[in-house]
Scaffold this motif. Structure first.
Motif, mmCIF file in Angstrom:
data_model
loop_
_atom_site.group_PDB
_atom_site.id
_atom_site.type_symbol
_atom_site.label_atom_id
_atom_site.label_comp_id
_atom_site.label_asym_id
_atom_site.label_seq_id
_atom_site.Cartn_x
_atom_site.Cartn_y
_atom_site.Cartn_z
ATOM 1 N N ALA A 68 -11.338 7.322 25.444
ATOM 2 C CA ALA A 68 -11.399 8.780 25.579
ATOM 3 C C ALA A 68 -11.585 9.460 24.216
ATOM 4 O O ALA A 68 -11.083 10.566 23.988
ATOM 5 C CB ALA A 68 -10.140 9.323 26.276
ATOM 6 N N GLY A 69 -12.266 8.773 23.297
ATOM 7 C CA GLY A 69 -12.555 9.378 21.998
ATOM 8 C C GLY A 69 -11.394 9.395 21.038
ATOM 9 O O GLY A 69 -11.467 10.034 19.983
ATOM 10 N N VAL A 70 -10.299 8.696 21.376
ATOM 11 C CA VAL A 70 -9.096 8.713 20.528
ATOM 12 C C VAL A 70 -9.010 7.403 19.744
ATOM 13 O O VAL A 70 -9.223 6.321 20.298
ATOM 14 C CB VAL A 70 -7.826 8.894 21.378
ATOM 15 N N ALA A 71 -8.695 7.518 18.460
ATOM 16 C CA ALA A 71 -8.512 6.338 17.601
ATOM 17 C C ALA A 71 -7.126 6.367 16.988
ATOM 18 O O ALA A 71 -6.636 7.424 16.583
ATOM 19 C CB ALA A 71 -9.568 6.322 16.499
ATOM 20 N N LEU A 72 -6.511 5.189 16.947
ATOM 21 C CA LEU A 72 -5.187 5.039 16.326
ATOM 22 C C LEU A 72 -5.374 4.376 14.967
ATOM 23 O O LEU A 72 -6.071 3.358 14.850
ATOM 24 C CB LEU A 72 -4.294 4.168 17.216
ATOM 25 N N HIS A 73 -4.734 4.942 13.953
ATOM 26 C CA HIS A 73 -4.736 4.346 12.611
ATOM 27 C C HIS A 73 -3.273 4.082 12.245
ATOM 28 O O HIS A 73 -2.448 5.000 12.290
ATOM 29 C CB HIS A 73 -5.340 5.296 11.583
ATOM 30 N N ALA A 74 -2.946 2.849 11.894
ATOM 31 C CA ALA A 74 -1.559 2.526 11.547
ATOM 32 C C ALA A 74 -1.559 1.649 10.304
ATOM 33 O O ALA A 74 -2.468 0.837 10.097
ATOM 34 C CB ALA A 74 -0.875 1.800 12.697
ATOM 35 N N GLY A 75 -0.549 1.809 9.469
ATOM 36 C CA GLY A 75 -0.485 1.008 8.250
ATOM 37 C C GLY A 75 0.937 0.780 7.807
ATOM 38 O O GLY A 75 1.851 1.564 8.125
ATOM 39 N N TYR A 76 1.112 -0.322 7.094
ATOM 40 C CA TYR A 76 2.414 -0.626 6.494
ATOM 41 C C TYR A 76 2.149 -1.187 5.101
ATOM 42 O O TYR A 76 1.227 -1.983 4.902
ATOM 43 C CB TYR A 76 3.187 -1.656 7.318
ATOM 44 N N ARG A 77 2.969 -0.783 4.122
ATOM 45 C CA ARG A 77 2.836 -1.307 2.760
ATOM 46 C C ARG A 77 4.201 -1.728 2.231
ATOM 47 O O ARG A 77 5.196 -1.013 2.393
ATOM 48 C CB ARG A 77 2.262 -0.236 1.826
ATOM 49 N N PHE A 78 4.217 -2.886 1.604
ATOM 50 C CA PHE A 78 5.413 -3.346 0.893
ATOM 51 C C PHE A 78 5.120 -3.274 -0.589
ATOM 52 O O PHE A 78 4.021 -3.642 -1.039
ATOM 53 C CB PHE A 78 5.760 -4.785 1.292
ATOM 54 N N TYR A 79 6.109 -2.794 -1.364
ATOM 55 C CA TYR A 79 5.934 -2.661 -2.805
ATOM 56 C C TYR A 79 7.145 -3.235 -3.525
ATOM 57 O O TYR A 79 8.291 -3.043 -3.091
ATOM 58 C CB TYR A 79 5.767 -1.175 -3.191
ATOM 59 N N ALA A 80 6.917 -3.923 -4.631
ATOM 60 C CA ALA A 80 8.027 -4.405 -5.478
ATOM 61 C C ALA A 80 7.524 -4.497 -6.911
ATOM 62 O O ALA A 80 6.329 -4.690 -7.155
ATOM 63 C CB ALA A 80 8.516 -5.766 -4.997
ATOM 64 N N ASP A 81 8.431 -4.330 -7.873
ATOM 65 C CA ASP A 81 8.048 -4.533 -9.269
ATOM 66 C C ASP A 81 9.212 -5.110 -10.058
ATOM 67 O O ASP A 81 10.328 -5.263 -9.541
ATOM 68 C CB ASP A 81 7.515 -3.228 -9.892
#
Lengths: 71, 387
Positions: free
Chosen positions: B252-265
Motif C-alpha cells: 500500500a505504498g508504505v515502507a518501513l525503515h529500521a536501524g540499530y547501532r552499537f558504539y564503544a570506544d
C-alpha cells in the motif's frame, strides 16, 4: 550481548535468503522514493552533525559534518 | 594502516574487471552533463543556541564513467554558552561565529559492477580547522544483489583558541568503513555497517578537549571548588561502531525503515541507538511523507565525574578530567516529519523536487548537574533540481 544477537540474526537472514534471486525487472519496489534510505543527503548530514555534537557516539552512519562541537 | 590500504586496493582489480572492453575506434569528445543541483537551509534552535546552515551541492557527469561533486556549507552560530566549571555555572557568555565547509569529490564508475571515489573536505572556523581526504570503493556481487563498500578516511584536525593565538593542537585521525548491502527479496534490503576509527595527538596541553572548558576540583563536604584546571582527555581514542539497517516494503505504498547501532570506544563509552521510520507515497509518489523516531543511550566516559573531589590540604589533579557534557551519560530521543514533493519536469528543469523537514529533539544528561537537559528543534527545506 545484544550486538552478538543482532549479528547472528543478520547472518541468519543472509544465509536464509542468499540463494533467492531478484531479477532486474522485479526491483521496481526498491526504486520507489519511499524505499530510499535518505530523503535528502544534505539533511542527513545536518542531523548527523547535530547528533555528534550532542552525543559522543559517531560512526556507522552516512554523511555528517565536522566541527569541534563545543557549543 | 597497511591492512586498511591493502584491503582498499584489493577492490581496484574487481572494479576494473567490471569495466566494459575498451573501444578500438577514436574516442568521441567528452560529454559533460547538465548539473544536478541541491540547495537547502537547515536551522537548529535550543534555548542556548541558534545555528543557521545553508548548503549547496552540484553534481555533474564527465563522459560516461566519471561523476564530479562539489559542495559548500556554512554554519552561522549565535547564542550563549555556559562557562567555567562542571559544578558551577558562572554565567552565560554570548558568542557568534561562522563555520565554512567545502567538499570536492570524484567517483569513477567503469561499469555497472563497481565504483571508486576520492574526496577532499575542509572545514574552517575561528578555533578549529579540519581537513579530510577519503577514498571509497564498492563492488556489486551476486547478480547485483549485494554491494560491498569500503572506505578509508584520513583527517587532520587542529584545535585553537580565539583567546590564545599560540594554541594549535593537531589531531590525526584514521577511519575505516565497511558496508554490506543485501537485497534479500523484491521488497526487503538489509545493510550492515562497520566503522573503526582511531585518533591521536601529543600536544603537551592536551588535545581532543575544548580550549575553553575548565574543570573545578572540589574539596570538603559541601564540594567547595578549590582549584580550576583545564580539561584534559586521553591522547588516543579508538572507536568502533556497528549498525544494521532494514528497509521493508509493507505494501500500500508504505515502507518501513529500521536501524540499530552499537558504539564503544577506549574511553569507556558504550552506546546503543535505535531508529524507526515509516514512509508513504501519495499520488504516484509525487508526495512522500516520512515519520522518523530515534532513541539513543550512551554511558559516560570512564574519567568523567559529576564532581572531581580532591583533598583540601594537598589537591592532586586527576590525569584526565573533563567538563564535556557529551562525555557524560546521555539519553536522547527525537521525532521528525519529512515531506517531499516531486514536480517532474518544470521549465528548464528535467526534475524538480522540494522537501521540508521538522524534528523535535530531547537530550538528557542526568550526571551533568549544570545542564541536565537540552531540548531543541530542527527545521529545514531544500530544492533538488536537474537541468
Amino acid at each position: 550481548m545484544i550486538a552478538r544477537a543482532l549479528l547472528g540474526l543478520f547472518l541468519a537472514g543472509v544465509l536464509a535468503s542468499g540463494c533467492a534471486t531478484v531479477q532486474p525487472w522485479e526491483r521496481g519496489v526498491m526504486m520507489r522514493r519511499a524505499m530510499q534510505a535518505s530523503v535528502d543527503p544534505l539533511a542527513d548530514a545536518f542531523l548527523n552533525h547535530v547528533r555528534t555534537t550532542r552525543e559522543s557516539m559517531a560512526g556507522a552512519t552516512l554523511g555528517g559534518g565536522l566541527s569541534c562541537g563545543c557549543n | 594502516m597497511r591492512l586498511q590500504l591493502t584491503a582498499l586496493l584489493a577492490l581496484v582489480p574487481l572494479a576494473l574487471a567490471a569495466a566494459p572492453p575498451r573501444a578500438t575506434a577514436a574516442a568521441p569528445p567528452l560529454k559533460v552533463s547538465a548539473p544536478e543541483l541541491r540547495v537547502r537551509t537547515d536551522v537548529y534552535s535550543d534555548p542556548w543556541l541558534t545555528a543557521i546552515s545553508p548548503s549547496t551541492r552540484a553534481t555533474l557527469r564527465v563522459g560516461e564513467h566519471l561523476e564530479v561533486a562539489v559542495g559548500v556549507q556554512a554554519d552561522v552560530i549565535s547564542g550563549a554558552t555556559q562557562a567555567l566549571v562542571t559544578d558551577v555555572v558562572t554565567g552565560a557568555t554570548p558568542f557568534e561565529e561562522v563555520r565554512y565547509e567545502a567538499h570536492l569529490g570524484a567517483t569513477w564508475r567503469p561499469g555497472e559492477g563497481g565504483d571508486l571515489g576520492v574526496a577532499y573536505l575542509v572545514s574552517l572556523e575561528p578555533d578549529y580547522e579540519t581537513h579530510v581526504v577519503s577514498l571509497t570503493g564498492g563492488v556489486e556481487l551476486f547478480g547485483r544483489q549485494v554491494r560491498l563498500g569500503l572506505g578509508y578516511g584520513l583527517s587532520l584536525e587542529t584545535l585553537g583558541s580565539v583567546h590564545d593565538p599560540t594554541l594549535a593542537a593537531p589531531t590525526v585521525g584514521h577511519s575505516l568503513d565497511v558496508s554490506w548491502a543485501h537485497l534479500l527479496n523484491r521488497g526487503t534490503a538489509l545493510t550492515a555497517l562497520l566503522t573503526l576509527g582511531y585518533s591521536a595527538c601529543d600536544d603537551v596541553r592536551g588535545c581532543q578537549a575544548s580550549s575553553y572548558r575548565w574543570v573545578g576540583l572540589a574539596a570538603g563536604g559541601a564540594g567547595r571548588t578549590v582549584l580550576a584546571v583545564r580539561e584534559r582527555h586521553p591522547d588516543e581514542r579508538l572507536r568502533v561502531a556497528a549498525a544494521l539497517r532494514l528497509i521493508q516494503d509493507l505494501g500500500a505504498g508504505v515502507a518501513l525503515h529500521a536501524g540499530y547501532r552499537f558504539y564503544a570506544d577506549t574511553w569507556g563509552l558504550e552506546g546503543h541507538t535505535a531508529d524507526l521510520a515509516l514512509a508513504r507515497g501519495f499520488w504516484a509518489e509525487r508526495l512522500v511523507a516520512r515519520l522518523d523516531a530515534r532513541f539513543a543511550r550512551q554511558s559516560a566516559a570512564n574519567f568523567f565525574r559529576s564532581r572531581y573531589d580532591v583533598a583540601a590540604a594537598a589537591p592532586m589533579i586527576p590525569a584526565y578530567r573533563t567538563g564535556d557534557r557529551e562525555l557524560s551519560g546521555v539519553w536522547s530521543g527525537s521525532l521528525g516529519l519529512s515531506l517531499e514533493w516531486s514536480f517532474g519536469a518544470v521549465g528548464p528543469f528535467g526534475v524538480l523536487r522540494v522537501s521540508a523537514q521538522a524534528a523535535r529533539h530531547w537530550y538528557r544528561y542526568p550526571d551533568f548537574p549544570s545542564q541536565e537537559q537540552r531540548d531543541a528543534w530542527t527545521f529545514g527545506g531544500g530544492i533538488d533540481a536537474s537541468l
